[in-house]
Design an enzyme around this catalytic site. Sequence first.
Site, PDB file in Angstrom:
ATOM      1  N   GLU A 131     -46.950  -8.094  42.412  1.00  0.00           N
ATOM      2  CA  GLU A 131     -46.813  -7.961  40.808  1.00  0.00           C
ATOM      3  C   GLU A 131     -48.011  -7.342  40.650  1.00  0.00           C
ATOM      4  O   GLU A 131     -49.079  -7.841  40.428  1.00  0.00           O
ATOM      5  CB  GLU A 131     -46.554  -9.136  40.137  1.00  0.00           C
ATOM      6  CG  GLU A 131     -45.618 -10.195  40.391  1.00  0.00           C
ATOM      7  CD  GLU A 131     -44.239  -9.399  40.215  1.00  0.00           C
ATOM      8  OE1 GLU A 131     -43.988  -8.191  39.544  1.00  0.00           O
ATOM      9  OE2 GLU A 131     -43.387  -9.872  40.642  1.00  0.00           O
ATOM     10  N   LYS A 175     -54.747 -19.340  45.664  1.00  0.00           N
ATOM     11  CA  LYS A 175     -56.400 -18.900  45.458  1.00  0.00           C
ATOM     12  C   LYS A 175     -56.142 -18.597  44.117  1.00  0.00           C
ATOM     13  O   LYS A 175     -55.798 -17.451  43.886  1.00  0.00           O
ATOM     14  CB  LYS A 175     -56.648 -18.008  46.450  1.00  0.00           C
ATOM     15  CG  LYS A 175     -57.711 -16.718  46.121  1.00  0.00           C
ATOM     16  CD  LYS A 175     -59.034 -17.672  46.343  1.00  0.00           C
ATOM     17  CE  LYS A 175     -60.251 -16.774  45.787  1.00  0.00           C
ATOM     18  NZ  LYS A 175     -60.281 -16.648  44.440  1.00  0.00           N
ATOM     19  N   GLU A 182     -54.452   2.558  32.994  1.00  0.00           N
ATOM     20  CA  GLU A 182     -54.040   1.238  32.060  1.00  0.00           C
ATOM     21  C   GLU A 182     -55.257   0.834  31.540  1.00  0.00           C
ATOM     22  O   GLU A 182     -56.214   0.493  32.159  1.00  0.00           O
ATOM     23  CB  GLU A 182     -53.502   0.025  33.119  1.00  0.00           C
ATOM     24  CG  GLU A 182     -52.787  -1.005  32.474  1.00  0.00           C
ATOM     25  CD  GLU A 182     -52.587  -2.009  33.549  1.00  0.00           C
ATOM     26  OE1 GLU A 182     -52.779  -2.050  34.733  1.00  0.00           O
ATOM     27  OE2 GLU A 182     -51.480  -2.932  33.246  1.00  0.00           O
ATOM     28  N   CYS A 190     -50.336  -7.034  32.009  1.00  0.00           N
ATOM     29  CA  CYS A 190     -49.772  -5.934  32.905  1.00  0.00           C
ATOM     30  C   CYS A 190     -48.457  -5.246  32.270  1.00  0.00           C
ATOM     31  O   CYS A 190     -48.384  -4.121  32.450  1.00  0.00           O
ATOM     32  CB  CYS A 190     -49.697  -6.118  34.353  1.00  0.00           C
ATOM     33  SG  CYS A 190     -48.389  -7.721  34.661  1.00  0.00           S
TER      34      CYS A 190
HETATM   35  C1  SIN Z   1     -49.029 -10.477  33.793  1.00  0.00           C
HETATM   36  O1  SIN Z   1     -49.686  -9.750  33.056  1.00  0.00           O
HETATM   37  O2  SIN Z   1     -49.393 -10.269  34.926  1.00  0.00           O
HETATM   38  C2  SIN Z   1     -47.846 -11.369  33.275  1.00  0.00           C
HETATM   39  C3  SIN Z   1     -47.397 -10.993  32.206  1.00  0.00           C
HETATM   40  C4  SIN Z   1     -46.089 -12.087  31.647  1.00  0.00           C
HETATM   41  O3  SIN Z   1     -45.794 -12.702  32.347  1.00  0.00           O
HETATM   42  O4  SIN Z   1     -45.546 -11.781  30.369  1.00  0.00           O
END
Ligand code: SIN
Length: 485
Positions: A253, A178, A384, A287
């Site tokens: 994640e 998805k 964040e 992230c």
């Molecule tokens: C992400 O921001 O979810 C992944 C970043 C990355 O793989 O470097």
Amino acid sequence: MRPLIDADLLQNQSYIGGSFVGEPRLAVTNPSTGELLAQVPDVGSAGAEEAVDAAATALPGWAGTTAKNRSALLRRWFDLIVGSRTDLATVLTSEQGKPFAEALGEIDYAASYVEFYAEEAKRISGEVLAAHRADARIMVLRQPVGVVAAITPWNFPAAMVTRKVAPALAAGCTVVLKPAPETPLTALALAELARRAGLPAGVLNVVTGDAIAIGQVLTTHRDIRLVGFTGSTEVGKILMRQAAGTVKKVALELGGNAPFIVFEDADIEAAVEGAIVSKFRNMGQTCVCTNRIYVHDSVHDAFVARLTDRMRSLQVGDGFAEGVMQGPLVNEAAVQKVEAHIADAVQKGAAVKLGGRRHPRGGTFFEPTVLTGVTGEMTLAREETFGPLAPVFRFIDEDEVIVAANATDTGLAAYFYSQNAARLFRVMERLQYGMVGVNTGMISTELAPFGGIKESGNSREGSQYGINEFLDMKYVCVGGVGSAS
Ligand code: SIN
């Protein structure tokens, strides 16, 4: 959209059971120009169930084929992705906004996971352990978990897809993917290439549409055995709760709040470059992006002056324009969050050294911004920002900065710069994060285990560890074998 070399890569239907299906009606737009790129279907819960059924039907055949066969198909998929990198990057920049050079980099990054897990498929192994009785044998088998749901974000429309799908397929699982509603076209183009690579019908399915209805099916359906998700901590917790009803594995994640520490013994020039790389990749929307920059009092002013200078040269504009390094943010809510963090910080005493406002281009473009005089009481210290905001804190003492860096519920990535060997070990060990960049602002690679601790998640993606999420361990006790001697 710019014309593609291979126009068939622009698919505007969901991919279920080996066919592109559904009536396109949800708009996908370019965040830079507002252009309508395509419409895709909203398959709803019925379509999601159909996709799970297709994946469940395909599972025995796929899990039962040889690792060498799965490896060869993944390798063909990799070759096709690499062969279409320009078109894939064009689709990606169009729907996501990141600069075209960065989109090409993401396609290569995405392809690297397919290549790696094509190789890794052949290395799945079990064990025979010392037995508890002379006439018994203890075997440990590793088998595919079953049907996997992969829910992926808009910030990496290609790499987050392959980072979940490739190890799942290598392990012998089938997948219902998805993609984010903002960026389904890259995922559908990847599915078209998987089809051309010869992936059997039902092994990979891509469903587009309403996240809540589809997410409900993917987290509660009895045939889904693992839910993999990249996105916010808030949504991750909801999915985890929903998946608890059928005790699914969840591989999450989630968000981060990365500190970036510059000690007095750092190479300042290198630290500034590292800060730029880790802060401004994807306009600050990753992230693992630096969220808080801590600089030692004695080098603070030199660092801020150099950082501000470098950031002035970050050209903001459409991702296809020559020399552009910063595209638009994903949407208006993202811009408002950056504005709110700046307003809160300024109201509590921070100073704007650069930027601070929406970019004159309008839309969701925002000026790369530097704040100084930042403190732990400000919202940006806890949340964040996910945008092009570089807030600089001043510190004096190593212990003090480590306490500040760890003062967050998340623990994804942290970075620090120092040339003192003893300090390198001390600090890397004390930072409560799943990943630490030492004298580098770029840590992402398919060769390393990507993932966080605390509220940043519970799994690892990439490397030889990433495939473990998709394998169940089965203990087999064989009795009555007799003794070896
Ligand atoms: C992400 O921001 O979810 C992944 C970043 C990355 O793989 O470097």
